[in-house]
Design a protein around this motif. Structure first.
Motif, PDB file in Angstrom:
ATOM      1  N   GLY A   1     -34.410   4.467   3.542  1.00 36.36           N
ATOM      2  CA  GLY A   1     -33.720   3.364   2.875  1.00 36.36           C
ATOM      3  C   GLY A   1     -32.790   2.628   3.818  1.00 36.36           C
ATOM      4  O   GLY A   1     -32.707   1.387   3.795  1.00 36.36           O
ATOM      5  N   LYS A   2     -32.074   3.368   4.652  1.00 33.88           N
ATOM      6  CA  LYS A   2     -31.175   2.728   5.628  1.00 33.88           C
ATOM      7  C   LYS A   2     -31.972   1.905   6.637  1.00 33.88           C
ATOM      8  O   LYS A   2     -31.608   0.774   6.971  1.00 33.88           O
ATOM      9  CB  LYS A   2     -30.365   3.801   6.362  1.00 33.88           C
ATOM     10  N   ILE A   3     -33.083   2.481   7.126  1.00 32.61           N
ATOM     11  CA  ILE A   3     -33.895   1.780   8.122  1.00 32.61           C
ATOM     12  C   ILE A   3     -34.546   0.541   7.520  1.00 32.61           C
ATOM     13  O   ILE A   3     -34.712  -0.487   8.207  1.00 32.61           O
ATOM     14  CB  ILE A   3     -34.949   2.750   8.697  1.00 32.61           C
ATOM     15  N   SER A   4     -34.889   0.604   6.232  1.00 30.22           N
ATOM     16  CA  SER A   4     -35.556  -0.539   5.588  1.00 30.22           C
ATOM     17  C   SER A   4     -34.649  -1.756   5.492  1.00 30.22           C
ATOM     18  O   SER A   4     -35.132  -2.864   5.239  1.00 30.22           O
ATOM     19  CB  SER A   4     -36.048  -0.145   4.192  1.00 30.22           C
ATOM     20  N   ARG A   5     -33.346  -1.570   5.716  1.00 33.62           N
ATOM     21  CA  ARG A   5     -32.419  -2.707   5.658  1.00 33.62           C
ATOM     22  C   ARG A   5     -32.247  -3.403   7.013  1.00 33.62           C
ATOM     23  O   ARG A   5     -31.533  -4.410   7.111  1.00 33.62           O
ATOM     24  CB  ARG A   5     -31.062  -2.233   5.133  1.00 33.62           C
ATOM     25  N   LEU A   6     -32.885  -2.889   8.059  1.00 36.23           N
ATOM     26  CA  LEU A   6     -32.790  -3.534   9.365  1.00 36.23           C
ATOM     27  C   LEU A   6     -33.657  -4.789   9.397  1.00 36.23           C
ATOM     28  O   LEU A   6     -34.655  -4.885   8.681  1.00 36.23           O
ATOM     29  CB  LEU A   6     -33.232  -2.576  10.476  1.00 36.23           C
ATOM     30  N   GLY A   7     -33.250  -5.741  10.258  1.00 31.97           N
ATOM     31  CA  GLY A   7     -33.969  -7.008  10.319  1.00 31.97           C
ATOM     32  C   GLY A   7     -34.200  -7.484  11.736  1.00 31.97           C
ATOM     33  O   GLY A   7     -33.989  -6.740  12.708  1.00 31.97           O
ATOM     34  N   PRO A   8     -34.614  -8.735  11.915  1.00 26.46           N
ATOM     35  CA  PRO A   8     -35.036  -9.260  13.220  1.00 26.46           C
ATOM     36  C   PRO A   8     -33.963  -9.225  14.309  1.00 26.46           C
ATOM     37  O   PRO A   8     -34.292  -9.277  15.496  1.00 26.46           O
ATOM     38  CB  PRO A   8     -35.440 -10.705  12.909  1.00 26.46           C
ATOM     39  N   GLU A   9     -32.692  -9.140  13.935  1.00 26.63           N
ATOM     40  CA  GLU A   9     -31.634  -9.113  14.946  1.00 26.63           C
ATOM     41  C   GLU A   9     -31.322  -7.698  15.414  1.00 26.63           C
ATOM     42  O   GLU A   9     -30.437  -7.508  16.263  1.00 26.63           O
ATOM     43  CB  GLU A   9     -30.352  -9.748  14.375  1.00 26.63           C
ATOM     44  N   ASP A  10     -32.026  -6.707  14.885  1.00 28.21           N
ATOM     45  CA  ASP A  10     -31.686  -5.310  15.140  1.00 28.21           C
ATOM     46  C   ASP A  10     -32.673  -4.631  16.097  1.00 28.21           C
ATOM     47  O   ASP A  10     -33.825  -5.040  16.226  1.00 28.21           O
ATOM     48  CB  ASP A  10     -31.662  -4.526  13.824  1.00 28.21           C
ATOM     49  N   ILE A  11     -32.170  -3.576  16.737  1.00 27.71           N
ATOM     50  CA  ILE A  11     -32.966  -2.704  17.602  1.00 27.71           C
ATOM     51  C   ILE A  11     -32.798  -1.283  17.078  1.00 27.71           C
ATOM     52  O   ILE A  11     -31.678  -0.850  16.781  1.00 27.71           O
ATOM     53  CB  ILE A  11     -32.497  -2.768  19.067  1.00 27.71           C
ATOM     54  N   LEU A  12     -33.893  -0.545  16.975  1.00 22.01           N
ATOM     55  CA  LEU A  12     -33.835   0.844  16.520  1.00 22.01           C
ATOM     56  C   LEU A  12     -34.492   1.756  17.551  1.00 22.01           C
ATOM     57  O   LEU A  12     -35.656   1.575  17.906  1.00 22.01           O
ATOM     58  CB  LEU A  12     -34.549   1.012  15.178  1.00 22.01           C
ATOM     59  N   PHE A  13     -33.725   2.733  18.036  1.00 22.32           N
ATOM     60  CA  PHE A  13     -34.265   3.812  18.865  1.00 22.32           C
ATOM     61  C   PHE A  13     -34.598   4.988  17.953  1.00 22.32           C
ATOM     62  O   PHE A  13     -33.759   5.416  17.147  1.00 22.32           O
ATOM     63  CB  PHE A  13     -33.223   4.317  19.868  1.00 22.32           C
ATOM     64  N   VAL A  14     -35.783   5.547  18.088  1.00 23.02           N
ATOM     65  CA  VAL A  14     -36.145   6.797  17.413  1.00 23.02           C
ATOM     66  C   VAL A  14     -36.637   7.752  18.488  1.00 23.02           C
ATOM     67  O   VAL A  14     -37.619   7.452  19.184  1.00 23.02           O
ATOM     68  CB  VAL A  14     -37.230   6.593  16.343  1.00 23.02           C
ATOM     69  N   SER A  15     -35.946   8.871  18.642  1.00 29.72           N
ATOM     70  CA  SER A  15     -36.271   9.801  19.717  1.00 29.72           C
ATOM     71  C   SER A  15     -36.172  11.235  19.245  1.00 29.72           C
ATOM     72  O   SER A  15     -35.460  11.548  18.291  1.00 29.72           O
ATOM     73  CB  SER A  15     -35.309   9.618  20.909  1.00 29.72           C
TER      74      SER A  15
END
Length: 314
Positions: free
Chosen positions: A119-133
């Protein structure tokens, strides 16, 4: 905003012994406790570069509280999902010429906690960067990686993946911004002998395959051999600087964090790769994460080679 997602964080205990023998009491000559987890390390390294991020993932128990306190102490924002159980403690032992790594499995994550994170990740948009490691905790299936990659395509945020799971291959169709395998992980994904990558042509061929599957950029950590970066226009190799290796646990995280951080700061691609290679080595030469003070000197040792044609298109 930059978000760093660590689903299986840990406190890492680094210890050094003159000797380490079975069936006797071994007394350390050095110890250091650190809040850890692959993307937690990235948040720390970005902060050292003056770049803000928000650390997300799962935390539980007194160890989870310690990690959150350490992040907040350095000015890093947090938005973790609270879980039942205790976030794990890992132990890294250096004795004589040997390094031992005792990595615990960690708590089991409930379905409801996983839904909260998605749910938190689903709120990210085009201005965001997400690292998953990093590794996935108990109870979390590899399919969560595909859910996250689909959200990146749907919502338009840049996704950076540093995971061992072969599920990454199915994520490539969602065109992640960058993937960062080690040479061993890359070999496992493609079912080839990692020793074959001693021949750089074989490594280039492997990178081509993943770019054709959809990856936009590939950063390969190669330990003492240095690094390789590839996209459809560039193919770069760096050598690694020399030094006494103390701990290799966080070197790849430092490499990735400082490489992306350098690009965010508008450094040339070549300069970003040299800086990141030096920073990764700096971390390997110390018990914890690099403070970046020795990076300028280490950079002087690094040689960069470039294939001006970039990765070959078929």
């Amino acid at each position: 905003m930059i978000y760093t997602c660590t689903m299986n964080p840990a406190i890492d205990l680094f210890t050094k012994f003159e000797h380490f023998k079975p069936h006797v009491v071994n007394r350390s000559v050095f110890e250091d406790y650190q809040a850890n987890g692959k993307t937690i390390n990235i948040s720390f390294m970005l902060k050292k570069m003056g770049i803000d991020s928000v650390a997300i993932g799962f935390l539980g128990g007194f160890t989870g509280r310690y990690i959150e306190e350490e992040l907040r102490k350095t000015g890093i924002r947090t938005d973790f999902v609270s879980i039942e159980g205790i976030t794990r403690i890992n132990t890294f032992i250096k004795a004589e010429a040997h390094e031992y790594k005792a990595v615990n499995r960690g708590p089991e994550i409930s379905a409801s906690a996983q839904e909260q994170l998605i749910g938190k990740i689903s709120r990210l948009g085009p201005e965001d960067i997400l690292f998953v490691s990093g590794s996935l905790p108990r109870g979390v299936q590899d399919s969560i990686l595909k859910k996250i990659s689909e959200l990146s395509r749907k919502n338009g945020f840049d996704l950076i993946l540093d995971v061992s799971s072969k599920t990454l291959l199915s994520c490539l169709e969602d065109q992640p911004y960058l993937i960062k395998p080690s040479d061993e992980e890359l070999a496992a994904w493609l079912d080839v002998d990692p020793l074959s990558f001693d021949n750089e042509e074989n490594l280039i061929t492997a990178a081509e395959k993943l770019l054709k599957k959809g990856a936009q950029r590939i950063l390969v950590s190669r330990g003492e051999k240095g690094t390789m970066y590839a996209d459809r226009e560039h193919l770069l190799f760096t050598s690694a600087p020399k030094g006494e290796v103390v701990n290799t646990a966080c070197a790849g995280d430092t490499l990735l964090g400082t490489f992306i951080g350098s690009l965010i700061q508008n450094k040339r691609l070549e300069d970003a790769l040299i800086f990141a290679t030096a920073a990764g080595s700096s971390t390997a030469f110390t018990a914890g994460l690099s403070d970046l003070k020795d990076v300028p000197e280490l950079m002087k040792q690094i040689q960069l080679t470039s294939n001006l044609k970039g990765v070959r298109e078929s």
